[in-house]
Design a protein around this motif. Sequence first.
Motif, PDB file in Angstrom:
ATOM      1  N   GLN A   1       0.742  -1.022   0.205  1.00  0.00           N
ATOM      2  CA  GLN A   1      -0.094  -0.054   0.134  1.00  0.00           C
ATOM      3  C   GLN A   1       0.865   1.240  -0.114  1.00  0.00           C
ATOM      4  O   GLN A   1       1.809   1.390   0.963  1.00  0.00           O
ATOM      5  CB  GLN A   1      -1.016  -0.048   1.296  1.00  0.00           C
ATOM      6  N   HIS A   2       0.532   2.012  -0.898  1.00  0.00           N
ATOM      7  CA  HIS A   2       1.691   3.150  -1.051  1.00  0.00           C
ATOM      8  C   HIS A   2       1.488   4.410  -0.125  1.00  0.00           C
ATOM      9  O   HIS A   2       2.783   4.806   0.061  1.00  0.00           O
ATOM     10  CB  HIS A   2       1.377   4.028  -2.653  1.00  0.00           C
ATOM     11  N   ASN A   3       0.493   4.652   0.600  1.00  0.00           N
ATOM     12  CA  ASN A   3       0.480   5.605   1.568  1.00  0.00           C
ATOM     13  C   ASN A   3       1.201   4.836   2.851  1.00  0.00           C
ATOM     14  O   ASN A   3       2.097   5.784   3.444  1.00  0.00           O
ATOM     15  CB  ASN A   3      -0.880   5.923   2.078  1.00  0.00           C
ATOM     16  N   LYS A   4       1.204   3.682   3.080  1.00  0.00           N
ATOM     17  CA  LYS A   4       1.839   3.168   4.117  1.00  0.00           C
ATOM     18  C   LYS A   4       3.217   3.387   3.884  1.00  0.00           C
ATOM     19  O   LYS A   4       4.286   3.319   4.571  1.00  0.00           O
ATOM     20  CB  LYS A   4       1.335   1.781   4.348  1.00  0.00           C
ATOM     21  N   LEU A   5       3.765   2.871   2.540  1.00  0.00           N
ATOM     22  CA  LEU A   5       5.287   3.076   2.360  1.00  0.00           C
ATOM     23  C   LEU A   5       5.544   4.280   2.536  1.00  0.00           C
ATOM     24  O   LEU A   5       6.625   4.485   2.788  1.00  0.00           O
ATOM     25  CB  LEU A   5       5.384   2.565   0.905  1.00  0.00           C
TER      26      LEU A   5
ATOM     27  N   VAL B   1     -19.756  -9.701  -6.098  1.00  0.00           N
ATOM     28  CA  VAL B   1     -19.356  -9.140  -7.581  1.00  0.00           C
ATOM     29  C   VAL B   1     -18.462  -8.052  -7.477  1.00  0.00           C
ATOM     30  O   VAL B   1     -18.699  -7.055  -6.397  1.00  0.00           O
ATOM     31  CB  VAL B   1     -20.758  -8.926  -8.297  1.00  0.00           C
ATOM     32  N   PRO B   2     -17.581  -7.914  -8.303  1.00  0.00           N
ATOM     33  CA  PRO B   2     -16.382  -7.009  -8.155  1.00  0.00           C
ATOM     34  C   PRO B   2     -17.069  -5.723  -8.656  1.00  0.00           C
ATOM     35  O   PRO B   2     -16.643  -4.377  -8.134  1.00  0.00           O
ATOM     36  CB  PRO B   2     -15.446  -7.455  -9.111  1.00  0.00           C
ATOM     37  N   GLU B   3     -18.158  -5.559  -9.324  1.00  0.00           N
ATOM     38  CA  GLU B   3     -18.570  -4.177  -9.968  1.00  0.00           C
ATOM     39  C   GLU B   3     -19.303  -3.196  -8.759  1.00  0.00           C
ATOM     40  O   GLU B   3     -19.345  -2.199  -8.902  1.00  0.00           O
ATOM     41  CB  GLU B   3     -19.651  -4.423 -11.019  1.00  0.00           C
ATOM     42  N   LYS B   4     -19.360  -3.863  -7.510  1.00  0.00           N
ATOM     43  CA  LYS B   4     -19.701  -3.080  -6.591  1.00  0.00           C
ATOM     44  C   LYS B   4     -18.523  -2.293  -6.034  1.00  0.00           C
ATOM     45  O   LYS B   4     -18.778  -1.372  -5.287  1.00  0.00           O
ATOM     46  CB  LYS B   4     -20.351  -3.879  -5.214  1.00  0.00           C
ATOM     47  N   GLY B   5     -17.536  -2.431  -6.650  1.00  0.00           N
ATOM     48  CA  GLY B   5     -16.321  -1.699  -6.119  1.00  0.00           C
ATOM     49  C   GLY B   5     -15.464  -2.577  -5.064  1.00  0.00           C
ATOM     50  O   GLY B   5     -16.077  -3.289  -4.324  1.00  0.00           O
ATOM     51  N   PHE B   6     -14.170  -2.295  -4.776  1.00  0.00           N
ATOM     52  CA  PHE B   6     -13.474  -2.953  -3.897  1.00  0.00           C
ATOM     53  C   PHE B   6     -12.324  -2.099  -3.307  1.00  0.00           C
ATOM     54  O   PHE B   6     -12.234  -1.132  -4.018  1.00  0.00           O
ATOM     55  CB  PHE B   6     -13.142  -4.346  -4.162  1.00  0.00           C
ATOM     56  N   SER B   7     -11.766  -2.405  -2.270  1.00  0.00           N
ATOM     57  CA  SER B   7     -10.646  -1.656  -1.518  1.00  0.00           C
ATOM     58  C   SER B   7      -9.072  -2.608  -2.130  1.00  0.00           C
ATOM     59  O   SER B   7      -9.283  -3.702  -2.184  1.00  0.00           O
ATOM     60  CB  SER B   7     -10.622  -1.475  -0.164  1.00  0.00           C
ATOM     61  N   GLN B   8      -8.135  -1.812  -1.968  1.00  0.00           N
ATOM     62  CA  GLN B   8      -6.952  -2.268  -1.784  1.00  0.00           C
ATOM     63  C   GLN B   8      -6.826  -3.390  -0.554  1.00  0.00           C
ATOM     64  O   GLN B   8      -7.176  -2.774   0.610  1.00  0.00           O
ATOM     65  CB  GLN B   8      -5.788  -1.383  -2.071  1.00  0.00           C
TER      66      GLN B   8
ATOM     67  N   HIS C   1       3.122   6.302  11.769  1.00  0.00           N
ATOM     68  CA  HIS C   1       1.648   5.974  11.720  1.00  0.00           C
ATOM     69  C   HIS C   1       1.478   4.437  11.768  1.00  0.00           C
ATOM     70  O   HIS C   1       2.192   3.684  11.273  1.00  0.00           O
ATOM     71  CB  HIS C   1       1.087   6.255  10.265  1.00  0.00           C
ATOM     72  N   LEU C   2       0.434   4.017  12.482  1.00  0.00           N
ATOM     73  CA  LEU C   2      -0.132   2.627  12.657  1.00  0.00           C
ATOM     74  C   LEU C   2      -1.629   2.590  12.117  1.00  0.00           C
ATOM     75  O   LEU C   2      -2.312   3.606  12.395  1.00  0.00           O
ATOM     76  CB  LEU C   2       0.222   2.365  14.290  1.00  0.00           C
ATOM     77  N   ASN C   3      -2.160   1.470  12.319  1.00  0.00           N
ATOM     78  CA  ASN C   3      -3.273   0.858  11.982  1.00  0.00           C
ATOM     79  C   ASN C   3      -4.225   1.876  10.754  1.00  0.00           C
ATOM     80  O   ASN C   3      -4.790   2.688  10.956  1.00  0.00           O
ATOM     81  CB  ASN C   3      -4.166   1.033  13.421  1.00  0.00           C
ATOM     82  N   TRP C   4      -3.696   1.471   9.539  1.00  0.00           N
ATOM     83  CA  TRP C   4      -4.437   2.044   8.425  1.00  0.00           C
ATOM     84  C   TRP C   4      -5.986   1.677   8.091  1.00  0.00           C
ATOM     85  O   TRP C   4      -5.966   0.627   8.377  1.00  0.00           O
ATOM     86  CB  TRP C   4      -3.530   1.790   7.198  1.00  0.00           C
ATOM     87  N   GLU C   5      -6.696   2.658   7.513  1.00  0.00           N
ATOM     88  CA  GLU C   5      -7.968   2.369   7.070  1.00  0.00           C
ATOM     89  C   GLU C   5      -8.250   3.091   5.837  1.00  0.00           C
ATOM     90  O   GLU C   5      -7.549   4.086   5.680  1.00  0.00           O
ATOM     91  CB  GLU C   5      -8.878   2.878   8.389  1.00  0.00           C
ATOM     92  N   VAL C   6      -8.976   2.742   5.243  1.00  0.00           N
ATOM     93  CA  VAL C   6      -9.759   3.125   3.707  1.00  0.00           C
ATOM     94  C   VAL C   6      -9.944   4.810   4.071  1.00  0.00           C
ATOM     95  O   VAL C   6     -10.622   5.090   5.043  1.00  0.00           O
ATOM     96  CB  VAL C   6     -10.643   2.611   3.251  1.00  0.00           C
ATOM     97  N   ASP C   7      -9.147   5.489   3.259  1.00  0.00           N
ATOM     98  CA  ASP C   7      -9.593   6.864   3.088  1.00  0.00           C
ATOM     99  C   ASP C   7     -10.899   7.045   2.226  1.00  0.00           C
ATOM    100  O   ASP C   7     -10.867   6.829   0.885  1.00  0.00           O
ATOM    101  CB  ASP C   7      -8.418   7.789   2.700  1.00  0.00           C
ATOM    102  N   THR C   8     -11.871   7.495   2.896  1.00  0.00           N
ATOM    103  CA  THR C   8     -13.532   7.360   2.048  1.00  0.00           C
ATOM    104  C   THR C   8     -13.453   8.679   1.065  1.00  0.00           C
ATOM    105  O   THR C   8     -14.285   8.939   0.637  1.00  0.00           O
ATOM    106  CB  THR C   8     -14.125   7.375   3.061  1.00  0.00           C
TER     107      THR C   8
ATOM    108  N   ASN D   1      -8.201   2.707  -2.950  1.00  0.00           N
ATOM    109  CA  ASN D   1      -6.733   2.538  -2.768  1.00  0.00           C
ATOM    110  C   ASN D   1      -5.885   3.537  -2.297  1.00  0.00           C
ATOM    111  O   ASN D   1      -4.759   3.792  -2.327  1.00  0.00           O
ATOM    112  CB  ASN D   1      -6.115   2.185  -4.227  1.00  0.00           C
ATOM    113  N   TYR D   2      -6.591   4.384  -1.445  1.00  0.00           N
ATOM    114  CA  TYR D   2      -5.886   5.417  -0.586  1.00  0.00           C
ATOM    115  C   TYR D   2      -6.210   4.754   0.884  1.00  0.00           C
ATOM    116  O   TYR D   2      -7.571   4.841   1.511  1.00  0.00           O
ATOM    117  CB  TYR D   2      -6.636   6.824  -0.881  1.00  0.00           C
ATOM    118  N   PHE D   3      -5.251   5.095   1.722  1.00  0.00           N
ATOM    119  CA  PHE D   3      -5.568   4.767   3.135  1.00  0.00           C
ATOM    120  C   PHE D   3      -4.979   5.929   3.876  1.00  0.00           C
ATOM    121  O   PHE D   3      -4.123   6.770   3.582  1.00  0.00           O
ATOM    122  CB  PHE D   3      -4.711   3.549   3.495  1.00  0.00           C
ATOM    123  N   ILE D   4      -5.591   6.113   5.338  1.00  0.00           N
ATOM    124  CA  ILE D   4      -5.044   7.000   6.039  1.00  0.00           C
ATOM    125  C   ILE D   4      -4.738   6.180   7.629  1.00  0.00           C
ATOM    126  O   ILE D   4      -5.576   5.283   7.931  1.00  0.00           O
ATOM    127  CB  ILE D   4      -6.166   8.179   6.514  1.00  0.00           C
ATOM    128  N   PRO D   5      -3.989   6.743   8.285  1.00  0.00           N
ATOM    129  CA  PRO D   5      -3.516   6.077   9.856  1.00  0.00           C
ATOM    130  C   PRO D   5      -4.626   6.364  10.847  1.00  0.00           C
ATOM    131  O   PRO D   5      -5.291   7.624  10.854  1.00  0.00           O
ATOM    132  CB  PRO D   5      -2.265   6.595  10.084  1.00  0.00           C
TER     133      PRO D   5
END
Length: 591
Positions: A220-224, A261-268, A341-348, A390-394
């Motif tokens: 995950q690029h934000n984590k890196l 079904v993937p077309e509902k969208g999904f997260s990294q 930063h610890l414990n990442w979650e999806v950036d909505t 595919n964007y995350f925040i801590p």
Amino acid sequence: MKYVFAFLTILLLLSCESETEDKMGDFQTHFEQTQGKETATYLQVVDFYIQLAKEFPEINLQTLGETDSGLPLHVVTFNTDGDFNFQKIGQDKTVVLINNGIHPGESDGIDATMLLFRDLALEKIPTPKNTVIVTIPIYNVGGSLNRNSTTRANQNGPESYGFRGNAQNYDLNRDFIKADTKNAQTFASIFHLVKPDIFIDNHVSNGADYQYTLTHLFTQHNKLGGALGTYLHKEMMPALERSLAEDNWDITPYVNVFNSVPEKGFSQFMDSPRYSTGYTTLWNTLGMMVETHMLKPYKQRVEGTYALLNKMIVIAEKDSKKIKELRLKVEETIPNIETYHLNWEVDTTKTSTLQFKGYEGEELLSEVTGFPRLKYNREKPFTKELTYKNYFIPKDTIEVPKAYILKKGWSRIIPFLERNQIQYGTLEKDTVLRVESYRIKEYNTVKNAYEGHYLHYGTEITKTMTEVTFTKGDYLIPTHQPGIRYILETLEPQGPDSFFNWNFFDTILQQKEGFSPYVFEEVALKLLQKDEPLRERFLFKKNTDENFASNWYAQLNWVYQHSDHYEPAHLQYPVYRILKNSAFTVESQVD
């Protein structure tokens, strides 16, 4: 004369081509011999690389460390210079480490990498001048030897394969931090010897049906973070996607859905440090998992994996200087970070869009259960735009301390530090220090065994500044060193894969002393009569907490825990933090 020269040139080229074909015949893989229906056994794989290493000076085979199976791990290296001293080659060249067979039933990478090394040696594909390719041919040796044809219930070939669990039935792709297995312990040694710039772990997966053979799961690029994360997200990943598409190998991010079904969208997928790419990221390595689609024919999956590995080597070669410079800059600056930063979650608030190639999902009535079931209709392919998160925040940010102090009674974790080349020292004399102290406030524990542990999660702490007496020999672990991320992820108890959450400190969770209610009644009464602030807090809790007010034992226990009778060790985390404004000199204590 020029016609004679041209004719001789053609003859020479034909001769070289014929020689290459002859050698390819000599080094044909079991996968090729079976027309792409079977994967090589462990012994066939090792024998293949032994023969390559004998024939080609650009290839070296080493045994480096043990596995739970009793057999060693092998490391195979391709370097056009024929130099295999990692302390030297890593300074000048980009190093790519390919890990295969962590789940031996997912054998695509095993066969694809054999083809890759042979074709590099024969110069059937361009040989890199600035890149060294290293592979662990089969990481899970025990699982590879446990061969069967049934445990991969949904997988379309090969005809037989290894088992997911290793010789102790561990899933090795959950073991990189807790390192219960010899495999993981040896991997750490290999990783720190090789020091790869790029890490690739080959897998097979299925959470849905879709048109792609290949999917990628980059760390995950934000984590890196920083310029390295930006390069991974904005340059390396798009370059791989474009390059594969040019050769008709469409690829998409790992389809992170299950029975949907993937077309509902999904997260990294968030690769925490228990996973291979989460672990390698702790040392600022550019990591990715290859996830081929298990419903595609085996031959197609292996060929796709081969194409991807080849394309990644081209990228590594082209961007060699940039990758080395980016990683060097991070290595120079990261020991000085002030926060982590610890414990990442999806950036909505941020998403990406994918032009996704899938199949229409239909809801049918199950002939087995009688309930609705999902079925994909391959006669109804589509390309749809869908949301990819595919964007995350801590969730948590900590201040980085100058150092940690670990009481010497907890020496169990020292071998973990040593395997990961973490520098530490010991106190030379008994010392009273003002430190930040943690107590465990809340934690949850999984109800079922998970990879040999009952993992904690959702851990919360309270912290206080206090003076603590440390004794000669207590361990001092400075943070200003290349392994700072590993130190923070393992020693901060809130981290998802901290040593605390992996049960290394569970004895602090159990009280060793207690009270008998009929005796403590009089003691509690005297305490409340004597201590007015304590009495007021007690009465306030009774008046505001209905459950507390109706539970006589909870009331006595509350008084007990707020008295001098309550043991200090209960819930006291035995790792203490020396803050950066402390006058204590860390360097003098560390060799």
